[in-house]
Design an enzyme around this catalytic site. Structure first.
Site, PDB file in Angstrom:
ATOM      1  N   GLU A 241      34.752  54.499  37.961  1.00 26.76           N
ATOM      2  CA  GLU A 241      33.925  54.416  36.754  1.00 26.76           C
ATOM      3  C   GLU A 241      32.457  54.172  37.118  1.00 26.76           C
ATOM      4  OE1 GLU A 241      33.815  51.802  32.591  1.00 26.76           O
ATOM      5  OE2 GLU A 241      35.158  51.223  34.227  1.00 26.76           O
TER       6      GLU A 241
ATOM      7  N   CYS B 243      38.978  53.412  32.295  1.00 28.36           N
ATOM      8  CA  CYS B 243      39.222  51.967  32.324  1.00 28.36           C
ATOM      9  C   CYS B 243      39.882  51.453  31.045  1.00 28.36           C
ATOM     10  CB  CYS B 243      37.921  51.228  32.626  1.00 28.36           C
ATOM     11  SG  CYS B 243      38.175  49.589  33.367  1.00 28.36           S
TER      12      CYS B 243
ATOM     13  N   LYS C 273      45.761  39.626  38.266  1.00 26.77           N
ATOM     14  CA  LYS C 273      45.315  40.870  37.625  1.00 26.77           C
ATOM     15  C   LYS C 273      46.201  42.055  38.018  1.00 26.77           C
ATOM     16  CE  LYS C 273      42.074  43.018  35.107  1.00 26.77           C
ATOM     17  NZ  LYS C 273      40.660  43.003  35.466  1.00 26.77           N
TER      18      LYS C 273
ATOM     19  N   GLU D 129      34.511  20.275  41.142  1.00 32.12           N
ATOM     20  CA  GLU D 129      33.278  19.491  41.189  1.00 32.12           C
ATOM     21  C   GLU D 129      32.236  20.036  40.221  1.00 32.12           C
ATOM     22  OE1 GLU D 129      33.669  18.297  45.946  1.00 32.12           O
ATOM     23  OE2 GLU D 129      32.344  19.926  45.295  1.00 32.12           O
TER      24      GLU D 129
ATOM     25  N   THR E 146      28.552  24.615  49.105  1.00 30.11           N
ATOM     26  CA  THR E 146      29.971  24.448  49.446  1.00 30.11           C
ATOM     27  C   THR E 146      30.802  23.840  48.322  1.00 30.11           C
ATOM     28  OG1 THR E 146      29.549  22.273  50.440  1.00 30.11           O
ATOM     29  CG2 THR E 146      29.394  24.186  51.886  1.00 30.11           C
TER      30      THR E 146
ATOM     31  N   LYS F  41      33.886  57.597  27.283  1.00 28.71           N
ATOM     32  CA  LYS F  41      34.797  56.451  27.128  1.00 28.71           C
ATOM     33  C   LYS F  41      34.906  56.060  25.659  1.00 28.71           C
ATOM     34  CE  LYS F  41      35.538  51.858  29.207  1.00 28.71           C
ATOM     35  NZ  LYS F  41      34.982  50.897  30.197  1.00 28.71           N
TER      36      LYS F  41
END
Length: 543
Positions: free
Chosen positions: A46, A149, A181, A403, A398, A113
């Site tokens: 796509e 899609c 998925k 967190e 990181t 589409k």
């Protein structure tokens, strides 16, 4: 061979906005499919010419001129093979998500589409106008249909082309990855097959684009709903698919390429590696720089950086303070040695003391608190950014999703960086992925995996002093962030009321931090950023 229909699925890694580079790769694919595979059809993902998602680049007039010129160049190369190439098409004041059928160096027809997704990470209705016309074309006597899609996630388009006589449906995609998925996609595809009796060829984009990762995972499902062929996920390739046309039928030939299904952890790790690699390389940077603490998050981040970019392109800074345990430095050094990367030890004692001295007149009558903890984190951020400036290597933050959710991070300190590979990875997933990585080679010292987590910014500090244990925290965050459950719903599931109320308050009030954080690789259905868009300033409350 007239009794064989051969199709090439170009599962390519393209770069958003790199129209010249994408066009060159597309033309190379056409030539390979025609000359080496002797194929009848090749299809591309796509919006292949611009790659996906081009976002507000679609609002630039110059982009559409470049796309038009690229399409003309690709069309010239489309001889001796049918080419399905997707691109944005501007007509008057409308823009369409289009797929053109190229044959004999001409555009035979163009499909637009029909179903435009406008949820989660998708904003297609911001840019595109819906199409309303089905397109069928003939190859070797086989009526072939196209969808793009989201068209296949709803039953209408596939049913319509089946009713018009299609026997083969080619579905081109730019479908981003999240955990689970693959199974969801294949269930949808099998539903369409069950409803229509069509053979379905599903082609997907592969590669990283900012926070998104496209996993490829292209697949052929035959008219009986069986998965007959699947491509290697997270990998660029040209995949041949063949059908027999004998006796007027359309039958898939014996399976040629198949792979085992990856576990969730394997898929997540590959997605993180691919997303990290493409973020650095597609943006033209030299490598990565990681602040290595001796804890689990920085250990996994460093492993990802090495696996994505190669050890020669990764460096680490170990920056102990007066509160850093000796074992933390030892474990950090051992990890760097195991991975074969350069690691530099720079104490932050001098800059930390200097800041304390400078601020002493202002803080003289005030007790030490989180302020002093944050100064240490910001000393480290300054050092990391300085080395980044000198070397051209990107700083990797990181922090993990747990967190970031509750604000257990310091702005302009440990949040400093250009990319946060673990931003969408919960703390418990960090441990699972670290164990998985150690199955490959045991680079992460066992002590890092077994120690209780600590920021080491004050004496005898542990994360659990401020937060519930991470297993409990992650279960609450899953329900509140990804499943959109209310605090009352979560409490009814058996969680402590006071703990839930505290965590929800932390999540809600730390949106301002997340808005300033580095982008991270999306691996869940509800990542911070594109998926979860909450106002910073809000009086809304569910307490």
């Amino acid at each position: 061979m007239p009794d064989i229909l051969r199709i090439i699925l170009a599962q390519l890694n393209l770069r958003v906005g790199d129209i010249a580079g994408n066009t060159e790769k597309i033309i190379q694919g056409i030539e390979t499919a025609r000359n080496d595979f002797h194929s009848d059809i090749i299809l591309f993902p796509e919006l292949a010419i611009t790659s996906y998602p081009p976002e507000d680049l679609l609002l630039r007039s110059a982009l559409h001129q470049q796309v038009s010129e690229a399409l003309e160049e690709i069309t010239k190369s489309a001889h001796g093979i049918v080419v399905l190439i997707s691109h944005p098409e501007k007509k008057n004041h409308a823009i369409y998500n289009a797929c053109s059928i190229l044959r004999d160096s001409k555009i035979q027809e163009t499909y637009y589409k029909q179903i435009l997704p406008n949820y989660g990470v998708f904003d297609e209705k911001r840019y595109f106008t819906e199409g309303h016309t089905d397109v069928l074309f003939d190859v070797k006597g086989v009526p072939v249909a196209i969808t793009i899609c989201e068209d296949i996630w709803e039953p209408g388009p596939a049913r319509n082309v089946a009713a018009k006589g299609a026997r083969l449906l080619l579905n081109i995609n730019a479908s981003p990855y999240y955990t689970g998925k693959t199974a969801r996609r294949r269930n949808i595809l099998q539903q369409r097959v069950e409803e229509t009796g069509l053979n379905v060829v599903y082609l997907n984009l592969v590669g990283g684009q900012d926070d998104l990762v496209f996993d490829g995972d292209s697949v052929l499902i035959d008219s009986r709903g069986n998965i007959q062929q699947c491509a290697t996920p997270f990998s660029e390739s040209l995949i041949p698919v063949e059908f027999s046309l004998q006796d007027g039928g359309l039958f898939h030939l014996p399976e040629q390429r198949s792979i085992k299904t990856l576990s969730d952890e394997e898929s997540i790790y590959r997605a993180l590696v691919l997303g990290t690699r493409d973020y650095v390389r597609k943006n033209g940077f030299k490598g990565a720089l990681v602040g290595l603490s001796g804890g689990i998050d920085s250990a996994l981040t460093l492993c990802l950086a090495v696996d994505a970019l190669g050890r020669e392109n990764v460096e680490a800074l170990i920056m102990p303070s007066r509160y850093t345990a000796a074992m933390s430095v030892e474990d950090a050094e051992q990890l760097a040695t195991n991975l074969g990367i350069k690691a530099h030890i720079i104490s932050i004692e001098k800059p930390f003391s200097a800041f304390n001295d400078i601020l002493q007149p202002l803080f003289a009558d005030l007790a030490a608190d989180i302020t002093e903890e944050n100064i240490q984190a910001r000393c480290r951020g300054i050092l990391l950014m300085a080395v980044s400036n000198k070397t051209g290597k990107l700083v990797f933050s990181t922090g993990n999703k747990s967190e970031m959710a509750v604000g257990y991070a310091t702005l302009y300190g440990d949040m400093a960086g250009a990319l946060a590979p673990l931003k969408d990875v919960s703390k418990m997933q960090v441990y699972a992925l670290s164990r998985l990585r150690n199955e490959k080679t045991p680079d992460i010292p066992v002590r890092i995996l077994e120690r209780l987590p600590s920021a080491e910014l004050r004496e005898d500090q542990l994360d659990q002093d401020s937060l519930p244990d991470y297993e409990t925290l992650d279960k609450i965050l899953l329900r509140y962030i990804e499943l959109d459950q209310s605090p009352a719903d979560i409490i009814r599931d058996g969680f402590d009321s006071e703990t839930v109320q505290k965590i929800v308050r932390l999540v809600d009030r730390n949106e301002y931090k997340r808005r300033q954080s580095a982008p991270g690789i999306r691996i869940t259905k509800r990542a911070f950023g594109r998926d979860r868009r909450y106002p910073i300033t809000s009086g809304y409350c569910e307490q």
